[in-house]
Design a protein around this motif. Structure first.
Motif, PDB file in Angstrom:
ATOM      1  N   ASN A 102       0.820  -1.217   0.000  1.00  0.00           N
ATOM      2  CA  ASN A 102       0.000   0.000   0.000  1.00  0.00           C
ATOM      3  C   ASN A 102       0.850   1.261   0.000  1.00  0.00           C
ATOM      4  O   ASN A 102       0.498   2.254  -0.641  1.00  0.00           O
ATOM      5  N   TYR A 103       1.952   1.252   0.735  1.00  0.00           N
ATOM      6  CA  TYR A 103       2.827   2.420   0.809  1.00  0.00           C
ATOM      7  C   TYR A 103       3.253   2.876  -0.583  1.00  0.00           C
ATOM      8  O   TYR A 103       3.432   4.064  -0.819  1.00  0.00           O
ATOM      9  N   PHE A 152       1.545   3.111  -3.096  1.00  0.00           N
ATOM     10  CA  PHE A 152       0.473   3.859  -3.741  1.00  0.00           C
ATOM     11  C   PHE A 152       0.089   5.121  -2.972  1.00  0.00           C
ATOM     12  O   PHE A 152      -0.125   6.166  -3.574  1.00  0.00           O
ATOM     13  N   VAL A 153      -0.033   5.031  -1.655  1.00  0.00           N
ATOM     14  CA  VAL A 153      -0.543   6.166  -0.875  1.00  0.00           C
ATOM     15  C   VAL A 153       0.480   6.732   0.100  1.00  0.00           C
ATOM     16  O   VAL A 153       0.157   7.631   0.871  1.00  0.00           O
ATOM     17  N   GLY A 154       1.690   6.219   0.088  1.00  0.00           N
ATOM     18  CA  GLY A 154       2.700   6.680   1.034  1.00  0.00           C
ATOM     19  C   GLY A 154       2.486   6.060   2.403  1.00  0.00           C
ATOM     20  O   GLY A 154       1.503   5.359   2.632  1.00  0.00           O
ATOM     21  N   GLU A 155       3.423   6.322   3.293  1.00  0.00           N
ATOM     22  CA  GLU A 155       3.310   5.747   4.633  1.00  0.00           C
ATOM     23  C   GLU A 155       2.182   6.409   5.401  1.00  0.00           C
ATOM     24  O   GLU A 155       1.900   7.591   5.222  1.00  0.00           O
ATOM     25  N   TYR A 156       1.536   5.638   6.253  1.00  0.00           N
ATOM     26  CA  TYR A 156       0.430   6.118   7.079  1.00  0.00           C
ATOM     27  C   TYR A 156       0.537   5.439   8.433  1.00  0.00           C
ATOM     28  O   TYR A 156       1.158   4.405   8.568  1.00  0.00           O
ATOM     29  N   LEU A 169      -5.976   4.606   7.669  1.00  0.00           N
ATOM     30  CA  LEU A 169      -5.838   5.394   6.445  1.00  0.00           C
ATOM     31  C   LEU A 169      -6.641   6.693   6.523  1.00  0.00           C
ATOM     32  O   LEU A 169      -7.311   7.087   5.586  1.00  0.00           O
ATOM     33  N   TYR A 170      -6.591   7.323   7.705  1.00  0.00           N
ATOM     34  CA  TYR A 170      -7.227   8.614   7.955  1.00  0.00           C
ATOM     35  C   TYR A 170      -8.750   8.571   7.913  1.00  0.00           C
ATOM     36  O   TYR A 170      -9.409   9.591   7.787  1.00  0.00           O
TER      37      TYR A 170
END
Length: 145
Positions: free
Chosen positions: A31-32, A34-38, A65-66
């Protein structure tokens, strides 16, 4: 050379494999890209108690994921109609915002609290008809401010 699917086995994960979190870490790493670290998933568990210490309501949720995902919001029947559900919802939303959540989502059956959530600013964005017998399951969301 990769193994063929017929050469692979699928087994129940062992307790140790579950505790290790290996599969979740692999998906997270993917996932990182695609959307960066979270941040890791953060749980929120709140209970409402009466003067005698009995639990008369509660909420179980998490931020991932916020997004705040509300899994359970419950108020005992004899404690309903006094604003407790609204207070629980406001507190879980406030806590989620502290953890970085920007939005909230949940599911509710038509016989449960759809009307309550609409009054709290949620919108229904999808539903599955006849999910439980003749009843639908509503998917609801709201932007947190």
């Amino acid at each position: 050379m990769p193994e063929q699917a017929s050469e692979l086995t699928i087994l129940e994960a062992t307790e140790e494999e579950v505790r290790s979190g290996f599969v979740g870490r692999q998906l997270r790493a993917f996932n990182y890209g695609f959307v960066g670290e979270y941040p890791e998933q953060q749980s929120i568990r709140l209970n409402a108690k009466d003067a005698d210490g009995h639990v008369v309501g509660g909420v179980r949720a998490y931020v991932f994921l916020y997004w705040l995902q509300i899994d359970v919001l419950w108020v005992a029947e004899d404690a309903r109609g006094r604003g407790l559900g609204s207070r629980l919802l406001a507190q879980v939303e406030a806590r989620a915002m502290e953890l970085g959540a920007r939005n909230v989502k949940l599911e509710t059956f038509e016989w449960q609290a759809r009307g309550f959530y609409l009054k709290q600013g949620y919108e229904e964005f999808a539903r599955i008809d006849q999910y439980a017998s003749e009843y639908y399951l509503a998917f609801m969301k709201k932007t947190l401010r």
